[in-house]
Design an enzyme around this catalytic site. Structure first.
Site, PDB file in Angstrom:
ATOM      1  N   CYS A  43     -23.562  17.843  -6.905  1.00  0.00           N
ATOM      2  CA  CYS A  43     -24.387  18.646  -5.996  1.00  0.00           C
ATOM      3  C   CYS A  43     -24.919  17.796  -4.850  1.00  0.00           C
ATOM      4  O   CYS A  43     -24.815  18.157  -3.681  1.00  0.00           O
ATOM      5  CB  CYS A  43     -25.536  19.295  -6.758  1.00  0.00           C
ATOM      6  SG  CYS A  43     -26.586  20.259  -5.679  1.00  0.00           S
ATOM      7  N   CYS A  48     -23.377  20.889  -3.047  1.00  0.00           N
ATOM      8  CA  CYS A  48     -24.438  21.681  -2.400  1.00  0.00           C
ATOM      9  C   CYS A  48     -25.061  21.024  -1.169  1.00  0.00           C
ATOM     10  O   CYS A  48     -25.171  21.647  -0.124  1.00  0.00           O
ATOM     11  CB  CYS A  48     -25.589  21.954  -3.368  1.00  0.00           C
ATOM     12  SG  CYS A  48     -25.194  21.935  -5.092  1.00  0.00           S
ATOM     13  N   LYS A  51     -22.551  20.073   1.780  1.00  0.00           N
ATOM     14  CA  LYS A  51     -22.011  21.360   2.231  1.00  0.00           C
ATOM     15  C   LYS A  51     -23.033  22.110   3.071  1.00  0.00           C
ATOM     16  O   LYS A  51     -22.754  22.582   4.155  1.00  0.00           O
ATOM     17  CB  LYS A  51     -21.588  22.154   0.987  1.00  0.00           C
ATOM     18  CG  LYS A  51     -21.097  23.562   1.173  1.00  0.00           C
ATOM     19  CD  LYS A  51     -22.141  24.631   1.238  1.00  0.00           C
ATOM     20  CE  LYS A  51     -23.150  24.680   0.124  1.00  0.00           C
ATOM     21  NZ  LYS A  51     -22.676  25.172  -1.138  1.00  0.00           N
ATOM     22  N   TYR A 177     -16.578  30.666  -4.242  1.00  0.00           N
ATOM     23  CA  TYR A 177     -17.698  30.074  -3.505  1.00  0.00           C
ATOM     24  C   TYR A 177     -17.219  29.037  -2.486  1.00  0.00           C
ATOM     25  O   TYR A 177     -17.538  29.092  -1.312  1.00  0.00           O
ATOM     26  CB  TYR A 177     -18.606  29.292  -4.458  1.00  0.00           C
ATOM     27  CG  TYR A 177     -19.521  30.052  -5.355  1.00  0.00           C
ATOM     28  CD1 TYR A 177     -20.878  30.126  -5.065  1.00  0.00           C
ATOM     29  CD2 TYR A 177     -19.072  30.637  -6.526  1.00  0.00           C
ATOM     30  CE1 TYR A 177     -21.763  30.764  -5.915  1.00  0.00           C
ATOM     31  CE2 TYR A 177     -19.942  31.279  -7.385  1.00  0.00           C
ATOM     32  CZ  TYR A 177     -21.285  31.348  -7.081  1.00  0.00           C
ATOM     33  OH  TYR A 177     -22.150  31.974  -7.922  1.00  0.00           O
ATOM     34  N   GLU A 181     -17.117  29.239   1.702  1.00  0.00           N
ATOM     35  CA  GLU A 181     -18.091  28.388   2.389  1.00  0.00           C
ATOM     36  C   GLU A 181     -17.392  27.440   3.370  1.00  0.00           C
ATOM     37  O   GLU A 181     -17.807  27.296   4.521  1.00  0.00           O
ATOM     38  CB  GLU A 181     -18.897  27.584   1.365  1.00  0.00           C
ATOM     39  CG  GLU A 181     -19.865  28.459   0.580  1.00  0.00           C
ATOM     40  CD  GLU A 181     -20.676  27.710  -0.469  1.00  0.00           C
ATOM     41  OE1 GLU A 181     -21.698  28.256  -0.913  1.00  0.00           O
ATOM     42  OE2 GLU A 181     -20.298  26.575  -0.845  1.00  0.00           O
ATOM     43  N   HIS A 435     -42.998  43.413   8.227  1.00  0.00           N
ATOM     44  CA  HIS A 435     -42.300  44.005   9.368  1.00  0.00           C
ATOM     45  C   HIS A 435     -42.448  43.138  10.614  1.00  0.00           C
ATOM     46  O   HIS A 435     -43.531  42.630  10.862  1.00  0.00           O
ATOM     47  CB  HIS A 435     -42.890  45.404   9.644  1.00  0.00           C
ATOM     48  CG  HIS A 435     -42.134  46.162  10.673  1.00  0.00           C
ATOM     49  ND1 HIS A 435     -40.869  46.675  10.440  1.00  0.00           N
ATOM     50  CD2 HIS A 435     -42.451  46.463  11.962  1.00  0.00           C
ATOM     51  CE1 HIS A 435     -40.460  47.285  11.543  1.00  0.00           C
ATOM     52  NE2 HIS A 435     -41.393  47.162  12.470  1.00  0.00           N
ATOM     53  N   GLU A 440     -37.469  43.519   4.383  1.00  0.00           N
ATOM     54  CA  GLU A 440     -38.203  44.761   4.090  1.00  0.00           C
ATOM     55  C   GLU A 440     -37.275  45.894   3.669  1.00  0.00           C
ATOM     56  O   GLU A 440     -37.713  46.863   3.054  1.00  0.00           O
ATOM     57  CB  GLU A 440     -39.101  45.183   5.257  1.00  0.00           C
ATOM     58  CG  GLU A 440     -38.368  45.635   6.493  1.00  0.00           C
ATOM     59  CD  GLU A 440     -39.307  46.029   7.630  1.00  0.00           C
ATOM     60  OE1 GLU A 440     -40.344  46.664   7.361  1.00  0.00           O
ATOM     61  OE2 GLU A 440     -38.996  45.700   8.786  1.00  0.00           O
TER      62      GLU A 440
END
Ligand code: NDP
Length: 460
Positions: A43, A48, A51, A177, A181, A435, A440
């Site tokens: 990772c 991760c 990347k 994945y 990516e 908002h 939302e």
């Protein structure tokens, strides 16, 4: 004299192994960690983190184009790939240093080399033999490549993060994945990208609406999708590569990258010989306490092929250390784990996909909202987003939440808390939105999608 050199010998200093080892050390255990490459693991060093840095970098191009819509005039922009890779590597060096000091501050001894298990309490590393009351296998996984003529020309994500020069044209094989990516990363920097995959749509296993939407969005960004196909043969083509597909079409590119899954890194580790049961994929078989079939040998993280995500490996490492070294029995919870795919646009989800929810709960209520991100309304950017909630009809509990679009990963993290707490659709509806945000939408979805069966009945 202690019976063993160490209380714990951990093989593999990735996210899971480091967490388990340093916690065990902090609780007073005598711990050794053996690492073959560099402390940090997939990772931090090959996954991760680098990347995501490249994802940020590649998105800047689109932001520069969007700026025009807000009145900015930006001259021709150029990108220095080598400078970015060097900056990324400096950051990885820094993180590696942090991992080393975390271990050292917890009194953990570090060994460099490949650890090989000799028996239930013995590990060899180079010409040293170490004994431990317990052994923790945390060696992770490694890219797996299918047998195709010319496959030796293919890059994996390991090399793709280290390229000295960006390929102007790249073929990427797979649609999980890593494939989507990296396709987004290279496309963002301006490369021509051909995504070749055997499924009909990218991201097998994800919710179908997510898969359809992501496929459309990737195509809108200019990624050429080749569904239902595989490379039949790869060959050298001058300084580049030529890929003949099963359709007969040949793609010419500067590089080809395979992202066709990862396999547990157990080959040559001596586990079967020591009596540790492995799955057909080579993963260490463990129970809920991460115990293997040999009582003194435990395993955590990708090598167990449970849920191959860094935070899960960390949770498993923590649970192991708390249970064994802090008299605090604990197991890692693999339910409702949120995750994200850092494609462009990103995808994130928690809980079940619609097809899985129908299988588990029978009748479900489905709410879907498509949207155009507000930040793009003044720009020429055509990217769209989508949110989806899946609700168990009987209990009205939200059992799945999915999003494609800007900030999906950031938004789903909060939604995941609600899903884990078993919030109902009424709880979502009673929550006031922030908002104006994309998030939302999750609390303002009112229109239930007609049931598929009823749609058929109505059509008859
Ligand atoms: P995935 O399992 O996600 O995807 C593998 C892809 O390769 C699929 O498209 C699959 O096709 C295809 N494939 C498998 N075998 C073959 C073959 N023999 N020939 C052609 N295509 C093949 O693996 P990845 O490599 O993308 O990622 C590995 C793991 O790493 C993931 O499971 C994930 O847990 C983790 N990861 C997590 C990330 C995150 O959280 N953001 C990022 C990157 C990785 P098909 O769909 O048809 O099966």
């Amino acid at each position: 004299m202690p019976r063993y050199d160490y209380d714990l010998i951990t093989i593999g200093a990735g996210s899971g192994g480091v967490r388990a080892s340093r916690l065990a050390g902090s609780y007073g255990a005598r711990v050794a960690v053996i690492e073959e490459i560099r402390e940090g693991g997939t990772c931090v060093l090959r996954g991760c983190v680098p990347k995501k840095l490249l994802v940020y970098g590649s998105h800047v191009g689109e932001e520069l184009a969007d700026a025009e819509g807000y009145g900015w005039t930006i001259g021709p922009a150029t990108h220095d790939w080598a400078a970015m890779i060097a900056a990324k590597n400096r950051e990885l060096d820094r993180l590696h240093g942090i991992y080393v000091s975390l271990l050292e501050n917890a009194g953990v001894h570090r060994y460099r080399g490949r650890g090989v298990v000799r028996d239930a309490h013995t590990v060899e590393v180079g010409d040293r033999v170490l004994t431990g009351e317990r052994i923790l296998i945390a060696v992770g996984g490694w890219p797996s490549l299918p047998r195709v003529p010319g496959i030796e020309l293919a890059l994996t994500s390991n090399e793709a993060l280290e390229l000295p020069v960006r390929p102007e044209r790249i073929v990427i094989v797979g649609s999980g994945y890593i494939a989507v990516e990296f396709a987004s990363i290279f496309r963002g920097f301006g490369s021509e990208v051909d995504l070749v995959f055997r499924a009909e749509r990218p991201l097998r296993g994800f919710d179908e609406d997510v898969r359809v939407m992501l496929g459309d969005e990737l195509a809108k960004k200019g990624i050429r999708l080749h569904p239902g196909l595989l490379p039949a043969e790869i060959g050298q083509d001058g300084s580049g590569v030529r890929t003949r597909l099963t359709s007969g079409q040949t793609l010419h590119a500067d590089a080809i990258m395979y992202a066709t899954g990862r396999l547990p890194n157990t080959r040559g580790l001596g586990l079967s010989e020591a009596g540790v049961a492995l799955t057909t994929k080579g993963a260490v078989q463990v129970d809920g306490w991460s115990r293997s079939s040999v009582p003194s040998i435990h395993a955590i993280g990708d090598v167990t092929d449970r849920l191959n995500l860094t935070p899960v490996a960390i949770a498993e490492g923590r649970a192991f250390a708390e249970t064994v070294y802090n008299s605090n029995p604990m197991t890692a919870d693999h339910e409702d784990v949120p995750s994200a795919v850092f494609s462009q646009p990103p995808v994130a989800s928690v809980g079940l996909a619609e097809h899985d929810a129908r299988e588990r709960y029978g009748e479900v209520d489905v709410y879907v909202a498509g949207f155009r991100p507000m930040k793009y309304t003044l720009t020429r950017n055509q990217e769209r987003g989508m949110q989806k909630l899946i609700v168990d009809r009987a209990s009205q509990r939200v059992v799945g939440a999915h999003m494609v679009g800007v900030d999906a990963a950031e938004i789903i993290q909060g939604i995941a808390i609600a899903v884990r707490m078993k919030a109902t659709k009424a709880d979502f509806d009673a929550t006031v939105g922030v908002h104006p945000t994309a998030a939302e939408e999750f609390v303002t979805m009112r229109d239930r999608r007609p049931d598929p069966v009823r749609q058929v009945a109505a059509a008859q």
